[in-house]
Scaffold this motif. Structure first.
Motif, PDB file in Angstrom:
ATOM      1  N   LEU A 249      -8.128 -11.025  -4.695  1.00  0.00           N
ATOM      2  CA  LEU A 249      -8.613  -9.656  -4.850  1.00  0.00           C
ATOM      3  C   LEU A 249      -7.690  -8.629  -4.200  1.00  0.00           C
ATOM      4  N   SER A 250      -6.717  -9.084  -3.416  1.00  0.00           N
ATOM      5  CA  SER A 250      -5.843  -8.141  -2.717  1.00  0.00           C
ATOM      6  C   SER A 250      -5.095  -7.222  -3.672  1.00  0.00           C
ATOM      7  N   VAL A 251      -4.869  -7.655  -4.900  1.00  0.00           N
ATOM      8  CA  VAL A 251      -4.176  -6.814  -5.871  1.00  0.00           C
ATOM      9  C   VAL A 251      -4.980  -5.547  -6.189  1.00  0.00           C
ATOM     10  N   TYR A 252      -6.292  -5.581  -5.979  1.00  0.00           N
ATOM     11  CA  TYR A 252      -7.143  -4.431  -6.272  1.00  0.00           C
ATOM     12  C   TYR A 252      -7.356  -3.533  -5.056  1.00  0.00           C
ATOM     13  N   MET A 253      -6.692  -3.817  -3.953  1.00  0.00           N
ATOM     14  CA  MET A 253      -6.938  -3.092  -2.718  1.00  0.00           C
ATOM     15  C   MET A 253      -5.999  -1.902  -2.513  1.00  0.00           C
ATOM     16  N   ASP A 254      -5.208  -1.536  -3.503  1.00  0.00           N
ATOM     17  CA  ASP A 254      -4.328  -0.386  -3.380  1.00  0.00           C
ATOM     18  C   ASP A 254      -5.121   0.896  -3.554  1.00  0.00           C
ATOM     19  N   VAL A 255      -4.777   1.885  -2.753  1.00  0.00           N
ATOM     20  CA  VAL A 255      -5.431   3.183  -2.826  1.00  0.00           C
ATOM     21  C   VAL A 255      -4.486   4.133  -3.544  1.00  0.00           C
ATOM     22  N   VAL A 256      -4.947   4.762  -4.627  1.00  0.00           N
ATOM     23  CA  VAL A 256      -4.137   5.706  -5.385  1.00  0.00           C
ATOM     24  C   VAL A 256      -4.666   7.108  -5.107  1.00  0.00           C
ATOM     25  N   PRO A 257      -3.827   7.969  -4.500  1.00  0.00           N
ATOM     26  CA  PRO A 257      -4.266   9.334  -4.225  1.00  0.00           C
ATOM     27  C   PRO A 257      -4.657  10.054  -5.515  1.00  0.00           C
ATOM     28  N   GLY A 258      -5.647  10.941  -5.433  1.00  0.00           N
ATOM     29  CA  GLY A 258      -6.164  11.636  -6.606  1.00  0.00           C
ATOM     30  C   GLY A 258      -5.176  12.572  -7.265  1.00  0.00           C
ATOM     31  N   ASP A 259      -4.216  13.114  -6.519  1.00  0.00           N
ATOM     32  CA  ASP A 259      -3.259  14.056  -7.092  1.00  0.00           C
ATOM     33  C   ASP A 259      -1.973  13.379  -7.554  1.00  0.00           C
ATOM     34  N   ASP A 260      -1.975  12.066  -7.614  1.00  0.00           N
ATOM     35  CA  ASP A 260      -0.792  11.305  -7.980  1.00  0.00           C
ATOM     36  C   ASP A 260      -0.900  10.861  -9.431  1.00  0.00           C
ATOM     37  N   ILE A 261       0.259  10.715 -10.096  1.00  0.00           N
ATOM     38  CA  ILE A 261       0.242  10.153 -11.446  1.00  0.00           C
ATOM     39  C   ILE A 261       0.346   8.638 -11.322  1.00  0.00           C
ATOM     40  N   PRO A 262      -0.224   7.907 -12.250  1.00  0.00           N
ATOM     41  CA  PRO A 262      -0.105   6.446 -12.194  1.00  0.00           C
ATOM     42  C   PRO A 262       1.363   6.037 -12.332  1.00  0.00           C
ATOM     43  N   TRP A 263       1.727   4.979 -11.616  1.00  0.00           N
ATOM     44  CA  TRP A 263       3.117   4.526 -11.661  1.00  0.00           C
ATOM     45  C   TRP A 263       3.512   4.100 -13.062  1.00  0.00           C
ATOM     46  N   SER A 264       2.568   3.595 -13.853  1.00  0.00           N
ATOM     47  CA  SER A 264       2.911   3.187 -15.217  1.00  0.00           C
ATOM     48  C   SER A 264       3.393   4.389 -16.031  1.00  0.00           C
ATOM     49  N   GLU A 265       2.764   5.550 -15.856  1.00  0.00           N
ATOM     50  CA  GLU A 265       3.196   6.762 -16.556  1.00  0.00           C
ATOM     51  C   GLU A 265       4.538   7.253 -16.017  1.00  0.00           C
ATOM     52  N   PHE A 266       4.735   7.137 -14.715  1.00  0.00           N
ATOM     53  CA  PHE A 266       6.007   7.540 -14.119  1.00  0.00           C
ATOM     54  C   PHE A 266       7.149   6.722 -14.707  1.00  0.00           C
ATOM     55  N   TYR A 267       6.967   5.398 -14.766  1.00  0.00           N
ATOM     56  CA  TYR A 267       8.027   4.539 -15.295  1.00  0.00           C
ATOM     57  C   TYR A 267       8.238   4.765 -16.792  1.00  0.00           C
ATOM     58  N   LEU A 268       7.187   5.097 -17.520  1.00  0.00           N
ATOM     59  CA  LEU A 268       7.342   5.420 -18.940  1.00  0.00           C
ATOM     60  C   LEU A 268       8.192   6.678 -19.098  1.00  0.00           C
ATOM     61  N   GLY A 269       7.930   7.694 -18.290  1.00  0.00           N
ATOM     62  CA  GLY A 269       8.742   8.915 -18.320  1.00  0.00           C
ATOM     63  C   GLY A 269      10.181   8.650 -17.914  1.00  0.00           C
TER      64      GLY A 269
END
Length: 152
Positions: free
Chosen positions: A71-91
């Motif tokens: 379950l550790s893979v689900y323990m990352d905290v993503v700030p609300g004002d951040d874009i998802p890394w998947s979208e960043f890498y797509l750009g």
């Protein structure tokens, strides 16, 4: 506190410290007892039933199961004002494709250097952004700070 196993009393002390916004050494017996009872009667049996940890009410120690470790893979905290890394890498991939296209078509100033140099630059760009991604993910990982994100 060991990640794979812990004593219930130690866990209760940390939970009480988080809930009351104090250091674990400053937790009083009432706060510790309240957290202990809640863990003992509600939370730990439910986590045991879900297979996240092993818990027996007669023992004072709990152990993380393989399911809990996964379950550790689900323990990352993503700030609300951040874009998802998947979208960043797509750009970043789109930008890189545009850069290589312009270099391949020999538009100025990209006609000056060899195409391989731009390719190496793109590889370096991906390497640097991946390194930033790893560092940020480690900093915002749940459980790495002094208090859970919901009580800060």
């Amino acid at each position: 506190m060991d990640v794979e196993s812990a004593e219930i009393g130690e866990l209760a002390e940390h939970v009480a410290a988080w809930e009351n916004g104090v250091d674990p050494a400053e937790v009083d017996s009432t706060q510790r007892r309240r957290a202990y009872v809640s863990l003992h009667q509600t939370h730990l049996p439910r986590l045991d039933d879900a297979g996240v940890l092993t818990y027996e009410s007669t023992r004072e120690e709990i152990e993380l199961t393989e399911t809990g470790e996964n379950l550790s893979v689900y323990m990352d905290v993503v700030p609300g004002d951040d874009i998802p890394w998947s979208e960043f890498y797509l750009g970043l991939a789109g930008f890189s494709a545009a850069l290589m296209t312009v270099a391949w078509l020999n538009y100025y100033p990209f006609s000056i250097g060899p195409d391989a140099a731009y390719g190496l630059g793109i590889v370096a760009l991906f390497a640097v952004t991946s390194l930033v991604h790893v560092v940020r993910a480690r900093r915002t990982r749940l459980g790495t700070g002094d208090a859970p994100p919901t009580t800060r």
